[in-house]
Design a protein around this motif. Structure first.
Motif, PDB file in Angstrom:
ATOM      1  N   UNK A  74       0.868  -1.224   0.023  1.00  0.00           N
ATOM      2  CA  UNK A  74       0.003  -0.029  -0.179  1.00  0.00           C
ATOM      3  C   UNK A  74       0.795   1.159  -0.207  1.00  0.00           C
ATOM      4  N   UNK A  75       1.910   1.000   0.728  1.00  0.00           N
ATOM      5  CA  UNK A  75       2.737   2.175   1.030  1.00  0.00           C
ATOM      6  C   UNK A  75       3.514   2.731  -0.466  1.00  0.00           C
ATOM      7  N   UNK A  76       3.733   1.514  -1.324  1.00  0.00           N
ATOM      8  CA  UNK A  76       4.556   1.648  -2.516  1.00  0.00           C
ATOM      9  C   UNK A  76       3.325   2.312  -3.457  1.00  0.00           C
ATOM     10  N   UNK A  77       2.233   1.943  -3.499  1.00  0.00           N
ATOM     11  CA  UNK A  77       1.144   2.579  -4.276  1.00  0.00           C
ATOM     12  C   UNK A  77       1.078   4.135  -3.964  1.00  0.00           C
ATOM     13  N   UNK A  78       1.284   4.134  -2.665  1.00  0.00           N
ATOM     14  CA  UNK A  78       0.945   5.745  -2.219  1.00  0.00           C
ATOM     15  C   UNK A  78       2.046   6.429  -2.838  1.00  0.00           C
ATOM     16  N   UNK A  79       3.304   5.958  -2.880  1.00  0.00           N
ATOM     17  CA  UNK A  79       4.508   6.904  -3.157  1.00  0.00           C
ATOM     18  C   UNK A  79       4.435   6.958  -4.850  1.00  0.00           C
ATOM     19  N   UNK A  80       3.730   6.021  -5.474  1.00  0.00           N
ATOM     20  CA  UNK A  80       3.650   6.066  -6.902  1.00  0.00           C
ATOM     21  C   UNK A  80       2.680   6.979  -7.029  1.00  0.00           C
ATOM     22  N   UNK A  81       1.655   7.451  -6.174  1.00  0.00           N
ATOM     23  CA  UNK A  81       0.494   8.259  -6.450  1.00  0.00           C
ATOM     24  C   UNK A  81       1.388   9.519  -6.427  1.00  0.00           C
ATOM     25  N   UNK A  82       2.236   9.597  -5.433  1.00  0.00           N
ATOM     26  CA  UNK A  82       2.885  11.220  -4.774  1.00  0.00           C
ATOM     27  C   UNK A  82       3.604  11.479  -6.069  1.00  0.00           C
ATOM     28  N   UNK A  83       4.188  10.497  -6.708  1.00  0.00           N
ATOM     29  CA  UNK A  83       5.259  10.990  -7.937  1.00  0.00           C
ATOM     30  C   UNK A  83       4.537  11.489  -9.280  1.00  0.00           C
ATOM     31  N   UNK A  84       3.512  10.699  -9.360  1.00  0.00           N
ATOM     32  CA  UNK A  84       2.774  10.480 -10.652  1.00  0.00           C
ATOM     33  C   UNK A  84       1.272  11.152 -10.239  1.00  0.00           C
ATOM     34  N   UNK A  85       0.338  10.249 -10.127  1.00  0.00           N
ATOM     35  CA  UNK A  85      -0.897  10.566  -9.936  1.00  0.00           C
ATOM     36  C   UNK A  85      -1.858   9.244  -9.372  1.00  0.00           C
ATOM     37  N   UNK A  86      -2.905   9.269  -9.125  1.00  0.00           N
ATOM     38  CA  UNK A  86      -3.494   8.178  -8.416  1.00  0.00           C
ATOM     39  C   UNK A  86      -3.879   7.353  -9.520  1.00  0.00           C
ATOM     40  N   UNK A  87      -4.145   7.967 -10.897  1.00  0.00           N
ATOM     41  CA  UNK A  87      -4.348   7.165 -12.067  1.00  0.00           C
ATOM     42  C   UNK A  87      -3.195   6.163 -12.331  1.00  0.00           C
ATOM     43  N   UNK A  88      -1.975   6.599 -11.980  1.00  0.00           N
ATOM     44  CA  UNK A  88      -0.955   5.736 -12.439  1.00  0.00           C
ATOM     45  C   UNK A  88      -0.640   4.677 -11.169  1.00  0.00           C
ATOM     46  N   UNK A  89      -1.010   5.166  -9.886  1.00  0.00           N
ATOM     47  CA  UNK A  89      -0.858   4.151  -8.786  1.00  0.00           C
ATOM     48  C   UNK A  89      -1.823   3.139  -9.059  1.00  0.00           C
ATOM     49  N   UNK A  90      -3.216   3.504  -9.402  1.00  0.00           N
ATOM     50  CA  UNK A  90      -4.112   2.295  -9.542  1.00  0.00           C
ATOM     51  C   UNK A  90      -3.753   1.409 -10.636  1.00  0.00           C
ATOM     52  N   UNK A  91      -2.832   1.793 -11.555  1.00  0.00           N
ATOM     53  CA  UNK A  91      -2.685   1.053 -12.661  1.00  0.00           C
ATOM     54  C   UNK A  91      -1.464   0.048 -12.389  1.00  0.00           C
ATOM     55  N   UNK A  92      -0.515   0.558 -11.706  1.00  0.00           N
ATOM     56  CA  UNK A  92       0.566  -0.189 -11.340  1.00  0.00           C
ATOM     57  C   UNK A  92       0.397  -1.536 -10.663  1.00  0.00           C
ATOM     58  N   UNK A  93       1.065  -2.735 -10.736  1.00  0.00           N
ATOM     59  CA  UNK A  93       0.884  -3.983 -10.324  1.00  0.00           C
ATOM     60  C   UNK A  93       1.942  -4.017  -9.100  1.00  0.00           C
ATOM     61  N   UNK A  94       1.418  -4.294  -7.949  1.00  0.00           N
ATOM     62  CA  UNK A  94       2.612  -4.707  -6.825  1.00  0.00           C
ATOM     63  C   UNK A  94       2.378  -5.818  -6.299  1.00  0.00           C
ATOM     64  N   UNK A  95       3.494  -6.654  -6.472  1.00  0.00           N
ATOM     65  CA  UNK A  95       3.457  -7.983  -6.120  1.00  0.00           C
ATOM     66  C   UNK A  95       4.182  -8.196  -4.592  1.00  0.00           C
ATOM     67  N   UNK A  96       3.799  -9.302  -4.068  1.00  0.00           N
ATOM     68  CA  UNK A  96       4.623  -9.573  -2.848  1.00  0.00           C
ATOM     69  C   UNK A  96       5.524 -10.749  -3.095  1.00  0.00           C
TER      70      UNK A  96
END
Ligand code: PEP
Length: 248
Positions: free
Chosen positions: A188-210
């Protein structure tokens, strides 16, 4: 936003070409999901044989690394074009073992991510903390920094296609899986930092694996967390168990 799940097997320094083909033979008829991207990442020398063996299946192929230059005097390295010519689609970048044993840094990881994108390879960008760093309480800060540096000068449209693998080093190959809550917190923190760098749209598109000791028994719970879009799997990807992870 529905993100397609992605499960990738990192075979590391295992599987000769012959063994790799045999493993694909074991897996291929049992892997018939279409709503999950399934990727295997063999050693370089097994790539041609594996690409041939997966023809007609839903299994896609990635490399475990590549260099950030086009060609030239870099003995022992593999260029992005070489992977593209074979038909490779993904490339793992900055795995913790490469950072630990082969001196890769956030800066070289950034160069590789940019070069992979330039060649239309999908980077599976690995980030994650050591046990010492977790105990120090700096996990989120560290993973945010790793993510930011890795994505420096990557355009928003390109960032959407990047796969980020959160792999706590203490969970890799140890049998000690992060709890789903621990994994979710960092993803979730990774998605949040992606939203900070770019936008919520980019953060929602990025896939984050464990990644880190994912197996047939824990995949379902992990992959059902809101911010976990699949897994990067080491040990369990070398056997039939990979099927039950993919079919979580
Ligand atoms: C890995 O190395 O990417 C990994 C997650 O390994 P394992 O599943 O064996 O912990």
């Amino acid at each position: 936003m529905m993100r397609k799940k992605i499960v990738a097997g990192n075979w590391k320094m295992n599987m000769s070409p012959a063994k790799a083909v045999a493993l694909i033979g074991t897996l291929k008829d049992k892997i018939n999901v279409t709503d999950v991207d399934v990727v295997v990442c063999p050693p370089y020398v097994a790539l041609p044989a594996v690409l041939e063996a997966v023809k007609g299946t839903n299994i896609q192929v990635g490399a475990q690394n590549m260099y950030f230059e086009e060609s030239g005097a870099y003995t022992g390295e593999i260029a992005p074009d070489m992977l593209v010519e074979l038909g490779v689609k993904y490339v793992i970048i900055g795995h913790s073992e490469r950072r630990q044993y082969f001196a890769e840094t956030d800066v070289t990881v950034n160069k590789k991510v940019k070069k992979a994108i330039e060649h239309k390879l999908v980077p599976i960008l690995c980030v994650g903390e050591s046990l010492e760093e977790r105990e120090q309480g700096i996990t989120i800060d560290l993973v945010r920094l790793q993510t930011k540096v890795a994505l420096k000068d990557v355009a928003a449209e390109d960032a959407k296609g990047v796969v980020i693998a959160y792999e706590p080093i203490w969970a890799i190959g140890t049998g000690r899986t992060a709890t789903s809550a621990q994994a979710e917190e960092v993803c979730k923190a990774i998605r949040e930092v992606v939203a900070e760098i770019y936008s919520q749209e980019v953060a929602d598109a990025v896939r984050v694996q464990y990644g880190g000791s994912v197996n047939g028994a824990n995949a379902n719970e992990l992959f059902n967390m809101g911010n976990i879009d699949g897994g990067l799997v080491g040990g369990a990807s070398l056997k039939e168990e990979f099927v039950s992870i993919v079919n979580y």
